[in-house]
Motif scaffolding. Sequence first.
Motif, PDB file in Angstrom:
ATOM      1  N   LEU A   1       0.831  -1.198   0.000  1.00 59.21           N
ATOM      2  CA  LEU A   1       0.000   0.000   0.000  1.00 59.21           C
ATOM      3  C   LEU A   1       0.869   1.252   0.000  1.00 59.21           C
ATOM      4  O   LEU A   1       0.580   2.228  -0.702  1.00 59.21           O
ATOM      5  N   ARG A   2       1.939   1.214   0.776  1.00 59.95           N
ATOM      6  CA  ARG A   2       2.836   2.371   0.830  1.00 59.95           C
ATOM      7  C   ARG A   2       3.454   2.653  -0.543  1.00 59.95           C
ATOM      8  O   ARG A   2       3.579   3.803  -0.964  1.00 59.95           O
ATOM      9  N   GLU A   3       3.830   1.598  -1.254  1.00 53.76           N
ATOM     10  CA  GLU A   3       4.424   1.754  -2.588  1.00 53.76           C
ATOM     11  C   GLU A   3       3.412   2.336  -3.585  1.00 53.76           C
ATOM     12  O   GLU A   3       3.764   3.167  -4.420  1.00 53.76           O
ATOM     13  N   ILE A   4       2.168   1.900  -3.463  1.00 53.71           N
ATOM     14  CA  ILE A   4       1.136   2.407  -4.373  1.00 53.71           C
ATOM     15  C   ILE A   4       0.943   3.912  -4.149  1.00 53.71           C
ATOM     16  O   ILE A   4       0.914   4.710  -5.100  1.00 53.71           O
ATOM     17  N   ILE A   5       0.816   4.297  -2.884  1.00 52.07           N
ATOM     18  CA  ILE A   5       0.634   5.712  -2.569  1.00 52.07           C
ATOM     19  C   ILE A   5       1.840   6.512  -3.044  1.00 52.07           C
ATOM     20  O   ILE A   5       1.707   7.599  -3.639  1.00 52.07           O
ATOM     21  N   LYS A   6       3.032   5.983  -2.781  1.00 52.50           N
ATOM     22  CA  LYS A   6       4.257   6.684  -3.175  1.00 52.50           C
ATOM     23  C   LYS A   6       4.297   6.925  -4.679  1.00 52.50           C
ATOM     24  O   LYS A   6       4.626   8.035  -5.137  1.00 52.50           O
ATOM     25  N   ASP A   7       3.935   5.907  -5.461  1.00 53.06           N
ATOM     26  CA  ASP A   7       3.977   6.043  -6.924  1.00 53.06           C
ATOM     27  C   ASP A   7       3.044   7.156  -7.408  1.00 53.06           C
ATOM     28  O   ASP A   7       3.390   7.902  -8.331  1.00 53.06           O
ATOM     29  N   TYR A   8       1.868   7.261  -6.795  1.00 58.92           N
ATOM     30  CA  TYR A   8       0.927   8.314  -7.199  1.00 58.92           C
ATOM     31  C   TYR A   8       1.520   9.696  -6.951  1.00 58.92           C
ATOM     32  O   TYR A   8       1.411  10.595  -7.788  1.00 58.92           O
ATOM     33  N   PHE A   9       2.134   9.878  -5.796  1.00 60.33           N
ATOM     34  CA  PHE A   9       2.707  11.187  -5.478  1.00 60.33           C
ATOM     35  C   PHE A   9       3.943  11.470  -6.331  1.00 60.33           C
ATOM     36  O   PHE A   9       4.146  12.605  -6.781  1.00 60.33           O
ATOM     37  N   LEU A  10       4.766  10.460  -6.572  1.00 60.78           N
ATOM     38  CA  LEU A  10       5.943  10.652  -7.422  1.00 60.78           C
ATOM     39  C   LEU A  10       5.540  11.042  -8.839  1.00 60.78           C
ATOM     40  O   LEU A  10       6.159  11.916  -9.458  1.00 60.78           O
ATOM     41  N   ASN A  11       4.493  10.402  -9.334  1.00 57.55           N
ATOM     42  CA  ASN A  11       4.027  10.705 -10.697  1.00 57.55           C
ATOM     43  C   ASN A  11       3.499  12.131 -10.830  1.00 57.55           C
ATOM     44  O   ASN A  11       3.440  12.673 -11.938  1.00 57.55           O
ATOM     45  N   GLU A  12       3.113  12.737  -9.712  1.00 55.37           N
ATOM     46  CA  GLU A  12       2.628  14.114  -9.720  1.00 55.37           C
ATOM     47  C   GLU A  12       3.740  15.117  -9.426  1.00 55.37           C
ATOM     48  O   GLU A  12       3.489  16.311  -9.288  1.00 55.37           O
ATOM     49  N   GLY A  13       4.965  14.608  -9.310  1.00 55.62           N
ATOM     50  CA  GLY A  13       6.103  15.501  -9.139  1.00 55.62           C
ATOM     51  C   GLY A  13       6.477  15.830  -7.708  1.00 55.62           C
ATOM     52  O   GLY A  13       7.274  16.750  -7.474  1.00 55.62           O
ATOM     53  N   TYR A  14       5.930  15.096  -6.751  1.00 53.82           N
ATOM     54  CA  TYR A  14       6.270  15.346  -5.357  1.00 53.82           C
ATOM     55  C   TYR A  14       7.503  14.534  -4.955  1.00 53.82           C
ATOM     56  O   TYR A  14       7.761  13.456  -5.493  1.00 53.82           O
ATOM     57  N   ASN A  15       8.244  15.057  -3.987  1.00 52.23           N
ATOM     58  CA  ASN A  15       9.304  14.298  -3.349  1.00 52.23           C
ATOM     59  C   ASN A  15       8.660  13.467  -2.237  1.00 52.23           C
ATOM     60  O   ASN A  15       7.776  13.958  -1.531  1.00 52.23           O
ATOM     61  N   VAL A  16       9.063  12.208  -2.081  1.00 55.42           N
ATOM     62  CA  VAL A  16       8.396  11.316  -1.134  1.00 55.42           C
ATOM     63  C   VAL A  16       9.390  10.722  -0.143  1.00 55.42           C
ATOM     64  O   VAL A  16      10.450  10.215  -0.526  1.00 55.42           O
ATOM     65  N   LEU A  17       9.041  10.797   1.134  1.00 56.40           N
ATOM     66  CA  LEU A  17       9.747  10.107   2.198  1.00 56.40           C
ATOM     67  C   LEU A  17       8.842   8.999   2.717  1.00 56.40           C
ATOM     68  O   LEU A  17       7.613   9.139   2.697  1.00 56.40           O
ATOM     69  N   GLU A  18       9.425   7.922   3.198  1.00 50.33           N
ATOM     70  CA  GLU A  18       8.636   6.785   3.676  1.00 50.33           C
ATOM     71  C   GLU A  18       9.016   6.406   5.096  1.00 50.33           C
ATOM     72  O   GLU A  18      10.169   6.551   5.509  1.00 50.33           O
ATOM     73  N   ALA A  19       8.034   5.897   5.837  1.00 52.90           N
ATOM     74  CA  ALA A  19       8.273   5.347   7.163  1.00 52.90           C
ATOM     75  C   ALA A  19       7.283   4.205   7.370  1.00 52.90           C
ATOM     76  O   ALA A  19       6.118   4.313   6.987  1.00 52.90           O
ATOM     77  N   SER A  20       7.759   3.126   7.979  1.00 53.91           N
ATOM     78  CA  SER A  20       6.899   1.953   8.170  1.00 53.91           C
ATOM     79  C   SER A  20       6.418   1.796   9.613  1.00 53.91           C
ATOM     80  O   SER A  20       5.659   0.879   9.921  1.00 53.91           O
ATOM     81  N   ASP A  21       6.876   2.671  10.503  1.00 50.84           N
ATOM     82  CA  ASP A  21       6.388   2.636  11.883  1.00 50.84           C
ATOM     83  C   ASP A  21       6.421   4.039  12.470  1.00 50.84           C
ATOM     84  O   ASP A  21       6.991   4.970  11.889  1.00 50.84           O
ATOM     85  N   GLY A  22       5.805   4.196  13.629  1.00 51.82           N
ATOM     86  CA  GLY A  22       5.648   5.512  14.213  1.00 51.82           C
ATOM     87  C   GLY A  22       6.953   6.174  14.619  1.00 51.82           C
ATOM     88  O   GLY A  22       7.141   7.379  14.421  1.00 51.82           O
ATOM     89  N   LYS A  23       7.872   5.412  15.185  1.00 57.16           N
ATOM     90  CA  LYS A  23       9.143   5.999  15.606  1.00 57.16           C
ATOM     91  C   LYS A  23       9.949   6.483  14.402  1.00 57.16           C
ATOM     92  O   LYS A  23      10.552   7.561  14.433  1.00 57.16           O
ATOM     93  N   ALA A  24       9.964   5.672  13.332  1.00 59.49           N
ATOM     94  CA  ALA A  24      10.676   6.081  12.119  1.00 59.49           C
ATOM     95  C   ALA A  24      10.044   7.322  11.513  1.00 59.49           C
ATOM     96  O   ALA A  24      10.743   8.184  10.969  1.00 59.49           O
ATOM     97  N   ALA A  25       8.716   7.428  11.614  1.00 64.21           N
ATOM     98  CA  ALA A  25       8.020   8.604  11.086  1.00 64.21           C
ATOM     99  C   ALA A  25       8.461   9.861  11.812  1.00 64.21           C
ATOM    100  O   ALA A  25       8.751  10.890  11.187  1.00 64.21           O
ATOM    101  N   HIS A  26       8.516   9.789  13.130  1.00 64.84           N
ATOM    102  CA  HIS A  26       8.898  10.976  13.899  1.00 64.84           C
ATOM    103  C   HIS A  26      10.348  11.349  13.629  1.00 64.84           C
ATOM    104  O   HIS A  26      10.687  12.536  13.521  1.00 64.84           O
ATOM    105  N   SER A  27      11.220  10.370  13.497  1.00 65.75           N
ATOM    106  CA  SER A  27      12.627  10.643  13.195  1.00 65.75           C
ATOM    107  C   SER A  27      12.764  11.298  11.833  1.00 65.75           C
ATOM    108  O   SER A  27      13.517  12.262  11.663  1.00 65.75           O
TER     109      SER A  27
END
Length: 227
Positions: A13-39
């Motif tokens: 699901l994360r990859e699908i969302i990322k591809d949509y945003f990348l295709n629209e020209g956005y820069n994308v960061l990813e995190a798979s858990d809450g601690k990684a997100a905050h970091s």
Amino acid sequence: MKTILIVEDEEILREIIKDYFLNEGYNVLEASDGKAAHSSFDEHQVDLIVLDIMLPELDGWSVCRRIRKQSDVPIIMLTARVDEDDTLLGFELGADDYVTKPYSPPVLLARAKRLLDSRSRIGKTVQLEDAITMNGIRAHLPSRSVTMDGAPVNLTHTEFEILTYLMQNQGIVITREQLITKIWGFEYVGDDRTINTHIRNLRTKLGDKAAMIVTVVRTGYKFEAHP
């Protein structure tokens, strides 16, 4: 280039969302858990967060609460839960929008664009006045900052939108439907109680000036700047 932080523990699901945003020209960061997100948020300049609620290490509510202590960055929360109380909790913690799974990635993208566009539009539009000041409350539109008797007030994206919309229409009754359309657009599907939650949070932050946001029973709200 705007940067989107996607926080989702389901890799596909994360990859699908990322591809949509990348295709629209956005820069994308990813995190798979809450601690990684905050970091990741602490280490990078982030313009919008897509935040799942059910996360390992630290759930989405906790991440939202921590980020709101330091930033008004727009947050869209994702959830597989359909309980209205869960949705209201997200808004109480400072989320700007809420998308329930399963959802269409293009719809999520459209919601994100609307939040980002509303922020950019205020910064770029030439205003006759770049600030609105009433009874000690000053909303500076280009910087999206609010002060109360000179002291800064930390508002979320949605709280700022509601406050400035009411102030710009001082003395005019604004319905909940008008507020929903202004903030989330005509495509919004949900309970209009979410507006009540944002108004309650906004009043709390305005303290003794909260009375200027007047409830009009069974209709909506208006801003009354008392002399």
